[in-house]
Design an enzyme around this catalytic site. Structure first.
Site, short mmCIF file in Angstrom:
data_model
loop_
_atom_site.label_atom_id
_atom_site.label_comp_id
_atom_site.label_asym_id
_atom_site.label_seq_id
_atom_site.Cartn_x
_atom_site.Cartn_y
_atom_site.Cartn_z
N ALA A 1 -17.55 2.64 -0.99
CA ALA A 1 -17.60 4.32 -1.00
C ALA A 1 -17.13 4.85 -2.49
O ALA A 1 -16.49 4.37 -3.17
CB ALA A 1 -16.35 4.66 0.03
N ASP A 2 -17.83 6.20 -2.59
CA ASP A 2 -17.51 6.95 -3.80
C ASP A 2 -16.32 7.79 -3.65
O ASP A 2 -15.87 8.36 -4.45
CB ASP A 2 -18.66 7.70 -4.44
#
Length: 385
Positions: free
Chosen positions: A255-256
Site C-alpha cells: 500500500a502507498d
C-alpha cells in the site's frame, strides 16, 4: 546475499537505479535533498517505505556535508527553518505515498522539540535529525520481518487451504520486497515468511503495467531468492483464480496509503484484483507498516492520485535480445514505442480499493480485521481505544 535498494553509511547514500533492474545493477549517488527529490520523482527508487527512507536520508547527507565543511549555520532558528523547508520540498516528489509525509512530520516534530531543549546550536538540531533519519532506516527493516511473520501466520490460519495443513499459493502485485523497502519487504515479506516456515506452495506475480514493476523487480527478487514463482500478465489474474488446481489462498498487496476507514491506495490494478478475489472467494490482504496508515484522512475519495506521463504507457524500455547474457557494461537499453501514434492516454499511478473488499490489513504490530459491523478500527493499531 539479500538485495539492497538503499546503501547508506553516514556521509554516503547510494540508490539502486530501479529503472535499469533487472538488466543492469547500477547505484546512483545521492548527496543532496534535490538529488533525493529527483531519484524519487523519476522513479529510480519506488515503493512507499523506500521513498520515505531515501528522502529523509538525502537530507541527512546534505546536513552532514554542511557540518563536515563547517558551512551549517550556528543559529538554531535558521537550521530549523532550513530542515523544515527541505522536508516540505521532498514531500512533493510523490504525494500519494503517505510514508514520506509521515516521516517528514515526525522529523519536523523532533527538530522543533530539540530546539526547545536548553540553548541548542544549529549543529545540535542537524545531528538530532541525522540520528533520527538513520534510526528510520534500521526500524523499517526490522518492522518488515515482523510484518511478514504476522501475515504468513494469518494466511495459514484463515484460509481453507492453510487450515487443511497444505502449502498455500499466493498472488502479489507490483513490487513490495527488498527493492521497495529498507529490506525484506511488506507483501513480498509475507511470501518470504511463508517460504521460511515451509508453508509456501507457489507465488504468482503480475507484470504490473505500465511500469512493469512486477515483471522487472518482483520477478527479479523471486528468482534471486529461489522462491518458486510464475509471472503472469495483469489480464490473466481472473483466469488464474478460476483454476481450481492453483491452490491460491490469498492475494497479498502492499500500500502507498491506507486511510482511517481502511480504503487503500496502491499501484494501479490493485482494485481490480480485490474485485476478482471477492468473486472467487480468495482472501485479499493488504500488508503495510503503520507508517503507511493515515488516520487523518477519513476515506479513499480524499486521497490525491498521482497521474504520470503518457509515455510510460506508450513506450517500453529494455535490453536488445542480442545483449542478453553480456556483461552489464556491454548491455544497451533501448526505448521503443508500442502504441498507435496520436492515441490519447490516461495514466493514473494508483487506484483506491474500498475497505469492504479487504479481508485483513497486516502491520508490524499485528493484523487488523473488520469488527462485527464490517468496519476496520485501525486506531487500535496505535493504542487508541
Amino acid at each position: 546475499m539479500s538485495l539492497q535498494s538503499i546503501r547508506y553509511k553516514r556521509g554516503m547514500l547510494q540508490v539502486l537505479d530501479q529503472l535499469q533492474v533487472p538488466h543492469v545493477e547500477r547505484y546512483i549517488p545521492v548527496s543532496t535533498a534535490k538529488e533525493g527529490w529527483h531519484v524519487i520523482k523519476e522513479m529510480h527508487v519506488r515503493g512507499a517505505p523506500a521513498i520515505a527512507i531515501v528522502a529523509v536520508l538525502s537530507l541527512s547527507i546534505e546536513l552532514t556535508e554542511l557540518m563536515d565543511h563547517e558551512k551549517l549555520s550556528t543559529e538554531a532558528d535558521e537550521v530549523e527553518a532550513y530542515i523544515l523547508e527541505k522536508l516540505d520540498y521532498l514531500v512533493t516528489s510523490r504525494p500519494t505515498a503517505v510514508n514520506l509525509s509521515d516521516a517528514a512530520i515526525k522529523l519536523k516534530t523532533l527538530v522543533q522539540k530539540r530546539k526547545q531543549i536548553g540553548d541548542p546550536k544549529g549543529k545540535d538540531l542537524a545531528e538530532a535529525y541525522v540520528e533520527a533519519a538513520e534510526k528510520m532506516l534500521i526500524d523499517d527493516a526490522m518492522d518488515n520481518h515482523r510484518l511478514g511473520d504476522f501475515g504468513a501466520t494469518w494466511i495459514v490460519n484463515n484460509t481453507p487451504v492453510g487450515k487443511e495443513g497444505k502449502k498455500v499459493g499466493v498472488l502479489t502485485h507490483c513490487n513490495t520486497g527488498s527493492l521497495a523497502t529498507a529490506g525484506y519487504g511488506t507483501a513480498l515479506g509475507v511470501i518470504r515468511s511463508l517460504l521460511a516456515s515451509d508453508k509456501l506452495e507457489h507465488a504468482y506475480c503480475t507484470e504490473t503495467r505500465p511500469y512493469n514493476q512486477g515483471a522487472r523487480l518482483t520477478a527479479f527478487e523471486l528468482v534471486h531468492d529461489k522462491i518458486p514463482a510464475t509471472l503472469i500478465t495483469d489480464s490473466m489474474a481472473a483466469s488464474l483464480l478460476a483454476q481450481k488446481g492453483a491452490g491460491l489462498a490469498a492475494i497479498v498487496v502492499g500500500a502507498d496509503r491506507v486511510v482511517a476507514n481502511g480504503d487503500t491506495a496502491n499501484k494501479i490494478g490493485t482494485y481490480q484484483l480485490a474485485v476478482l478475489a471477492k468473486y472467487h472467494g480468495v482472501k485479499f490482504i493488504v500488508a503495510a507498516p503503520r507508517t503507511t496508515i493515515d488516520l487523518r484522512t477519513k476515506e479513499g475519495e480524499d486521497i490525491i492520485i498521482e497521474e504520470r506521463a503518457k509515455s510510460e504507457v506508450t513506450r517500453i524500455t529494455g535490453p536488445r535480445i542480442s545483449d542478453l547474457g553480456k556483461n552489464e557494461e556491454n548491455i544497451t537499453l533501448e526505448t521503443v514505442n508500442i502504441a498507435a501514434p496520436g492515441i490519447d492516454v490516461w495514466n493514473p499511478a494508483f487506484d483506491v480499493t474500498p475497505y469492504d473488499l479487504i479481508d485483513a490489513i497486516v502491520t508490524e504490530v499485528g493484523v487488523a480485521e473488520k469488527n462485527a459491523d464490517g468496519l476496520f478500527q485501525l486506531e487500535k493499531l496505535f493504542g487508541f481505544p
